[in-house]
Design an enzyme around this catalytic site. Structure first.
Site, PDB file in Angstrom:
ATOM      1  N   ASP A 290      -9.081   3.843  -1.430  1.00 12.57           N
ATOM      2  CA  ASP A 290      -9.894   4.188  -0.266  1.00 12.57           C
ATOM      3  C   ASP A 290     -11.230   4.806  -0.663  1.00 12.57           C
ATOM      4  OD1 ASP A 290      -7.722   3.194   0.997  1.00 12.57           O
ATOM      5  OD2 ASP A 290      -6.926   5.112   1.648  1.00 12.57           O
TER       6      ASP A 290
ATOM      7  N   ASP B 115       0.858  -1.192   0.000  1.00 10.40           N
ATOM      8  CA  ASP B 115       0.000   0.000   0.000  1.00 10.40           C
ATOM      9  C   ASP B 115       0.896   1.245   0.000  1.00 10.40           C
ATOM     10  OD1 ASP B 115      -2.245   1.595   0.216  1.00 10.40           O
ATOM     11  OD2 ASP B 115      -2.693   1.073   2.293  1.00 10.40           O
TER      12      ASP B 115
END
Ligand SMILES: *[C@@H]1O[C@H](CO)[C@@H](O)[C@H](O)[C@H]1NC(C)=O
Ligand SMILES: *[C@@H]1O[C@H](CO)[C@@H](O)[C@H](O)[C@H]1NC(C)=O
Ligand SMILES: *[C@@H]1O[C@H](CO)[C@@H](O)[C@H](O)[C@H]1NC(C)=O
Ligand SMILES: *[C@@H]1O[C@H](CO)[C@@H](O)[C@H](O)[C@H]1NC(C)=O
Length: 935
Positions: free
Chosen positions: A606, A530
């Site tokens: 996200d 990430d």
């Protein structure tokens, strides 16, 4: 820790849900974007110098000089023809002061070169290629036209927007990396050159700009710095952006350019910013926006009823793309009237070279094959990764993990992976454990694997600045971090506070980093990468300064969009190495670039627990898929905020029919494992997860097909129905392979859904739950009670499935197969099945089974088109459902071809729905057989 530095970020964690646009540049804030978007067209007229045209001895590469007729700046043009209808056109400065960066990690393999044949004509040169393709080079103004069988499809520079801002040297500036004796001379010469140029010969930038900096830059008598929100970009090499217009004639639909949270068919950017490609950690991203997101693939497809063309812009710097739909005005005879559509596109990047590939189809599947032939096919992931993934920020400790794991069994819900987010680490030091909470990681992992489940942990690229952290120290000692413009180790802020960033452009960094995955307690689990845009909380636009230096004096500006792919490539190599190249890696990444499909799966970052985000997941995954990044998904339930139960259930139903299926949630959200809801909702969630598992053999066959052909598993309707204009703007329904039509419910309280069934009226679509049949080319209202997932099987297809409920995919891998067959109007059907061990890389050596199934003239036959030498399979045929079977057979006979064994089969015929069910054919799937249906 100076928490004040990340305070702005913490403030963003307040409930209000909108992106803070002020954090990110608009085109207006990026000066090259403004210069390129509104260039002085009169200034940028180019001419091809005829006497410079050269063809190499193999006749596969042509070079020529292209000159700006005002400034006399000279460009080198290169044209390469390849087999499989692929072209490459490059434009670079003929004599750049500094080598311009050329991206190569995106290219997996260049296709075989194809020779060309030159034909001199008045004012132009015709380049003839095999397959009736030809290019015209028009001398003045310079333009390249691409023709297929006499039809003009694409033009480069037909609007004279070609612009390569020449490299100049800032007077008095000596780049850090060029301080060697050899380079000093060049720098001085360059500076000398610059001084001697008159104003007239300098490309003026934007004439009517009121911005002071912009004017100053144009006059070149001010520092070249650019400032954004207090961050100064020293821009040591000055403005040197590149741009080119490309027009698609006869096309009014273009797609691609992931990653954006926008419609699948690209919108006109006439009244907005261009689509931006610059990998960024965009907090709470906005929908229907051309803003940049986490990954970038500068690839576009233009499609109409007759043909499909792909275009790839091979550049890793900040890139913007304008799209404008219109009509050909004065084309007259060439196009027969003024109603012929066209699409103008305009591409520009902050630095690098113009390096464009064209893929001339002519069908969508051809473009996928041609493009992924160049940039790499998606790799075949381990079978189990196609199952369901349970993630949360965070599962707090070993007990939490064990409880979640047990609850999946208690509620009889299959799951393959439990994921750990950043909190498992010791203070965000990756490759360590928070030992008070995770004292026995190996035992925890073994407990999961003993039950057929797996663990994945996150590993971000930022490295905590801490002399007692061995990774920090070792990388520091070896000089493996990116450097500031002054040559010091660059320090930014991320989850651990002060952090350093590995320089993945340096092979030594990749090797060091790859080896970390062999550390005990990390050596058997797979990985989630990430924050690899890279995310830098206190950097401009939450990323790295552009004048940061990588190995060899490369500027971050030149390679920004590669940080994610390089990070995951190192991870991939680490996974291969620790297992002696024997086990397929699995890595999930947030940031990516062209070619990332060779190493990773991606998710759309996200998102939020909102209906709009559920809806956006479909176009986003479709865009990724046609750009080669086929293994993609969105966080089920939405990452930020708490989903209402109805939204969560609908999201599970949608996610079950998208390639990557993972639930994930922010640390501030309420727990939302399936059993925490009312029983009815839990059962609905369970049903959608179980439905996913019944389709795993079909999914796996599609993943294999993608690894061979580049065809996305999840496809726009026009991929299979290229002539059906009704489908061109659709992105709320899609196909899985060529067999399943899916239209997930993405609106609240949807009682019925209007579904379009593509194709001609000869096409049939079978509702997999009600068995109702719908004709192609029509719309129907479909009832969508909460338990309904609108999925339809296309008549003429055979789908392998598995109906035994297991706790995880690995436990089902030897389970018998059920064939779901939907006959087409003429009683035919076909399909395939791919089988291997699911985990090793032996399929690359041919150790797999590929089986083709055909139903024709009332005979169903199975043919093994590829047979493994070493891999044995016990998989057998348990049941067959035939939908649309018109008569009740008098008998059904099974013949095994090699053994000669014959068997009469039991069956049941439902004459209301015309469904024939055959129980227990019992034949081994690795054997060839025929099944005869007697009237
Ligand atoms: C600049 O402004 C003048 C006056 O408004 C206008 O005539 C000219 O076309 C403009 N030039 C450009 C390049 O926009
Ligand atoms: C592993 O499973 C055993 C048996 O259920 C249990 O006693 C132990 O606590 C588990 N270990 C971890 C780390 O979860
Ligand atoms: C049914 O499928 C067969 C084989 O794929 C094909 O030849 C035939 O044209 C199809 N019929 C219809 C009506 O689509
Ligand atoms: C299928 O083949 C495998 C390997 O040859 C064998 O072990 C298995 O028993 C066979 N199963 C059936 C149902 O014939």
């Amino acid at each position: 820790m100076t928490w004040t530095v990340i305070l702005p970020l913490l403030l963003l964690l307040t409930p209000a849900f909108t992106v803070d646009k002020g954090n990110f540049k608009t085109c207006k804030d990026a000066r090259f974007c403004r210069r390129q978007r509104e260039p002085r067209i009169d200034y940028y007229i180019h001419e091809l110098l005829v006497d410079t045209v050269k063809l190499d001895s193999s006749k596969t590469a042509l070079t020529a000089t292209v000159k700006n007729i005002k400034s006399n700046d000279e460009l080198l043009l290169e044209i390469h023809g390849f087999e499989d209808r692929t072209f490459r056109i490059r434009l670079n400065e003929l004599r750049p002061l500094r080598k311009r960066y050329e991206v190569d990690i995106s290219i997996d393999k260049l296709p075989k070169a194809a020779p060309m044949d030159l034909q001199q004509q008045s004012g132009q040169l015709q380049l003839n290629f095999p397959n009736k393709l030809h290019l015209n080079l028009i001398y003045n103004p310079f333009r390249v036209d691409i023709y297929d069988d006499g039809t003009l499809l694409t033009s480069l520079n037909s609007q004279s927007l070609l612009l390569i801002e020449p490299m100049r040297t800032k007077p008095g500036f000596v780049p850090n990396s060029d301080k060697s004796a050899a380079d000093d001379q060049q720098t001085e010469d360059a500076a000398g050159d610059w001084e001697s140029q008159t104003d007239e010969h300098r490309p003026e930038i934007v004439a009517n700009d009121t911005d002071e900096q912009q004017e100053a830059e144009a006059k070149n008598d001010e520092p070249w710095e650019e400032t954004f929100k207090g961050h100064v970009d020293s821009k040591p090499y000055g403005p040197n952006s590149i741009g080119l217009d490309v027009t698609f004639f006869g096309f009014e639909n273009v797609y691609g350019l992931p990653e954006h949270a926008d419609s699948f068919r690209l919108r006109s950017t006439k009244d907005t910013d261009p689509y931006r490609l610059y990998n960024l950690d965009v907090f709470e991203y906005e929908l229907n926006s051309p803003m940049a997101l986490y990954g970038a693939i500068p690839f576009m497809i233009a499609h109409n009823e007759r043909s499909t063309i792909g275009m790839y812009w091979n550049n890793a710097a900040e890139t913007w793309v304008d799209v404008d739909y219109g009509f050909i005005s004065s084309a007259g005879t060439l196009f027969g009237g003024s109603s012929t559509p066209k699409t103008d596109t305009h591409w520009f990047s902050e630095t690098g070279i113009i390096d464009v590939f064209f893929f001339l189809g002519p069908k969508p599947a051809d473009v996928s094959r041609q493009f992924t032939g160049l940039v790499g096919r998606p790799y075949l992931p381990p079978f189990v990764t196609l199952g369901y993934h349970q993630c949360r920020w965070n599962y707090n400790d070993e007990k939490d993990v064990a409880t979640v794991h047990e609850n999946f069994d208690r509620y009889d819900i299959p799951v393959d992976f439990i994921w750990l987010d950043i909190e498992y680490t010791d203070g965000k030091r990756y490759f360590t454990w928070d030992t008070p909470k995770f004292p026995h990681p190996v035992e925890m992992i073994n407990n999961l694997t003993a039950k057929g489940r797996n663990l994945i942990v996150i590993s971000d690229p930022h490295i905590k600045k801490d002399d007692n952290y061995f990774i920090f120290k070792e990388m520091l000692d070896r000089g493996l971090y990116v450097k500031t413009k002054d040559g010091k180790d660059y320090e930014g802020w991320c989850w651990p506070g002060a952090s350093y960033y590995p320089d993945f452009l340096n092979p030594a960094t990749c090797e060091y980093y790859a080896n970390l995955y062999s550390r005990e307690s990390f050596d058997k689990i797979w990985t989630w990468n990430d924050m690899n845009e890279p995310s830098v909380f206190n950097g401009p636009e939450i990323t790295m300064l552009k004048d940061i230096q990588h190995i060899g004096g490369l500027e971050h500006r030149e390679v920004h969009n590669l940080y994610g792919i390089l990070h995951t490539k190192a991870t991939y190599e680490g996974h291969l190495k620790r297992a002696d190249n024997k086990v397929r890696p699995f890595i999930l990444t947030r940031s990516f670039f062209t070619g990332s499909q060779r190493y990773t799966a991606v998710w759309t970052g996200d998102n939020a627990a909102e209906w709009g985000h559920l809806k956006a997941s479909n176009p986003m995954i479709l865009s990724l898929g046609i750009a080669g990044m086929t293994f993609a998904g969105a966080d089920v339930g939405g990452f930020f905020k708490n989903p209402e139960t109805q939204l969560l259930v609908r999201w599970y139903q949608a996610g079950a029919f998208q390639p990557f299926f993972r639930a994930h949630a922010h640390i501030d959200t309420r727990r939302r494992e399936p059993w925490l809801f009312d029983e009815q909702s839990m059962l609905l969630i369970r049903d959608s997860i179980r439905a996913r598992y019944t389709f795993l053999p079909f999914w796996y066959t599609l993943f294999f097909e993608a690894s061979q052909t580049g065809l996305p598993m999840m496809r726009p309707l026009w991929y299979e129905f290229p002539e059906d204009q009704n489908t061109f703007a659709m992105d709320d329904e899609y196909l899985l392979g060529d067999a399943l039509l899916v239209k997930p419910v993405t609106d609240e309280n949807t009682k019925t859904l209007n579904v379009y069934f593509p194709g001609t009226s000869a096409e049939t679509w079978h509702d997999i739950t009600t068995l109702a049949i719908h004709k192609g080319g029509s719309k129907s209202q479909i009832d969508t009670p909460m338990n309904k997932i609108p999925v339809f099987q296309r008549g003429g297809t055979i789908m392998p499935r598995r109906f035994r409920v297991r706790r995880s995919a690995i436990l089902s891998i030897e389970d018998p197969i059920t064939l779901s067959i939907a006959l087409n109007d003429t009683g035919d059907a076909q399909g395939s099945l791919y089988l291997d061990d699911g985990i090793s890389r032996e399929h690359l050596d041919g150790n797999y089974f590929s089986i083709k199934l055909h139903l024709k003239n009332n005979i169903l036959s199975s043919r093994v088109v590829h047979s493994a030498s070493a891999y044995k399979t016990k998989v057998w045929l348990e049941r067959i459902y035939l939908a649309g079977f018109k008569f009740k057979p008098s008998s059904i006979e099974l013949n095994e071809l090699f053994s000669g064994q014959k068997k009469v089969l039991e069956f049941f015929y439902d004459d209301k729905h015309h469904v024939l069910t055959i129980r227990k054919p019992g034949v081994n799937m690795s054997k060839e057989w025929r099944m005869i249906f007697r009237a």
